[in-house]
Design a protein around this motif. Structure first.
Motif, short mmCIF file in Angstrom:
data_model
loop_
_atom_site.label_atom_id
_atom_site.label_comp_id
_atom_site.label_asym_id
_atom_site.label_seq_id
_atom_site.Cartn_x
_atom_site.Cartn_y
_atom_site.Cartn_z
N UNK A 1 0.73 -1.08 -0.06
CA UNK A 1 0.09 0.05 0.09
C UNK A 1 1.07 1.22 0.14
N UNK A 2 0.61 2.42 -0.98
CA UNK A 2 1.25 3.54 -0.78
C UNK A 2 0.50 4.53 -0.63
N UNK A 3 0.48 5.54 0.24
CA UNK A 3 -0.07 6.76 0.60
C UNK A 3 0.61 8.04 0.58
N UNK A 4 0.11 8.86 -0.40
CA UNK A 4 0.52 10.33 -0.48
C UNK A 4 -0.38 11.51 0.15
N UNK A 5 -0.04 11.98 1.26
CA UNK A 5 -0.86 13.22 1.72
C UNK A 5 -0.07 14.33 1.28
N UNK A 6 -1.20 15.56 0.56
CA UNK A 6 -0.98 16.72 0.26
C UNK A 6 -1.61 17.61 1.06
N UNK A 7 -0.91 18.65 1.84
CA UNK A 7 -1.69 19.43 2.28
C UNK A 7 -1.70 20.98 1.64
N UNK A 8 -2.87 21.45 1.28
CA UNK A 8 -2.75 22.58 0.45
C UNK A 8 -3.42 23.85 1.21
N UNK B 1 -0.15 27.20 -1.60
CA UNK B 1 0.98 26.47 -1.14
C UNK B 1 0.85 24.95 -0.81
N UNK B 2 1.38 24.09 -1.16
CA UNK B 2 1.19 22.74 -0.93
C UNK B 2 2.66 22.01 -0.44
N UNK B 3 2.40 20.96 0.59
CA UNK B 3 3.50 20.01 0.82
C UNK B 3 2.99 18.57 0.86
N UNK B 4 3.96 17.55 0.22
CA UNK B 4 3.48 16.48 0.19
C UNK B 4 4.27 15.41 1.14
#
Length: 204
Positions: A126-133, A138-141
Motif C-alpha cells: 500500500x502507498x499513501x501520499x498526503x498533500x496539505x494545500x 502552497x502545498x506540501x507532500x
C-alpha cells in the motif's frame, strides 16, 4: 521553518469516503485541529487525472482548499500487486467502480493473478501520499508505504478498501483483522501522516 496549522484551525479532508474520515479523525485526535470532510461541505470531487499519487493528492487538496477557503488535506493511496506490475495502483478506487464495490475489486485482483498463471509471488504494498494545500496555493507532500503480501480469500471486518486481502510484513493477520488502532500504528497512511504531523500540526 515549515508552515504549521494552529490549535482551533479547521482542516478539510478532501474526501467523500466515510472510512477515510473516521481514520483521519482518530489520527488527528488531541491535535486541537477540527476535521471536516469535503463530503460534509458538499464540495465536488475533482477528476483524478494526474499520473502519480502525488499529482492526484495535489489536485484534490488544491480543489478543496480553494472551494472552502480553508487548509485542506488530501490522500491519494493505492494497493499495488507486484505480479500485476503494480496494478491496481493509481486505479485502485476505479477498480471498485462508481458504487465502490471493493469485494468485486478484490475478486478482480484474484482473477488477474489466476489469468497470469497464479504466480507464487504474492508481494504487495500500500502507498499513501498526503498533500496539505493552503487557500493561497502552497502545498506540501508526505509519502508512506508498507510492504506485505496479497492473501486470498478476504478475511476480517475492519478497515476498508483492500484491507481484507493484505497481510503486512511481519504479521499473520490481514489489515481487516486488526483493530483500527493497531492498523493505524503501522499503515502506509500512518507513515505519511506521521511525517505530516511532525512538520505541520501544532507543536507541543
Amino acid at each position: 521553518m515549515s508552515r504549521r496549522l494552529t490549535r482551533g484551525d479547521r482542516l478539510v479532508l478532501a474526501s467523500h469516503n466515510a472510512g477515510k474520515l473516521a481514520e483521519f479523525e482518530l489520527l488527528l485526535a488531541g491535535s486541537g485541529v477540527t476535521l471536516v470532510s469535503a463530503g460534509q461541505l458538499g464540495l465536488p470531487e475533482p477528476d483524478e487525472t494526474a499520473d502519480s499519487f502525488a499529482g492526484n493528492a495535489a489536485l484534490k487538496a488544491r480543489a478543496a482548499a480553494g472551494a472552502a477557503g480553508l487548509p485542506a488535506l488530501a490522500d491519494d493511496s493505492g494497493f499495488c500487486v507486484r505480479a500485476l506490475g503494480g496494478d491496481p495502483g493509481l486505479y485502485s478506487a476505479r477498480w471498485a467502480g462508481p458504487g465502490r464495490d471493493f469485494p468485486a475489486a478484490m475478486q478482480r485482483v484474484r482473477d488477474r493473478l489466476a489469468a497470469a498463471g497464479d504466480p507464487a509471488d504474492r508481494g504487495a504494498w500500500f502507498i499513501s501520499v498526503l498533500c496539505l494545500a493552503w487557500p493561497d496555493g502552497e502545498t506540501r507532500d508526505f509519502e508512506g508505504r508498507i510492504d506485505g503480501e496479497f492473501a486470498w480469500p478476504p478475511q476480517g471486518s475492519h478497515g476498508h478498501g483492500y484491507d481484507p486481502v493484505f497481510i503486512p510484513g511481519g504479521e499473520t493477520r490481514r489489515f481487516a483483522e486488526m483493530e483500527e488502532a493497531e492498523k493505524n500504528a503501522i499503515s502506509h497512511r500512518a507513515r505519511s501522516f506521521r511525517l505530516f504531523a511532525e512538520q505541520c500540526l501544532p507543536a507541543g
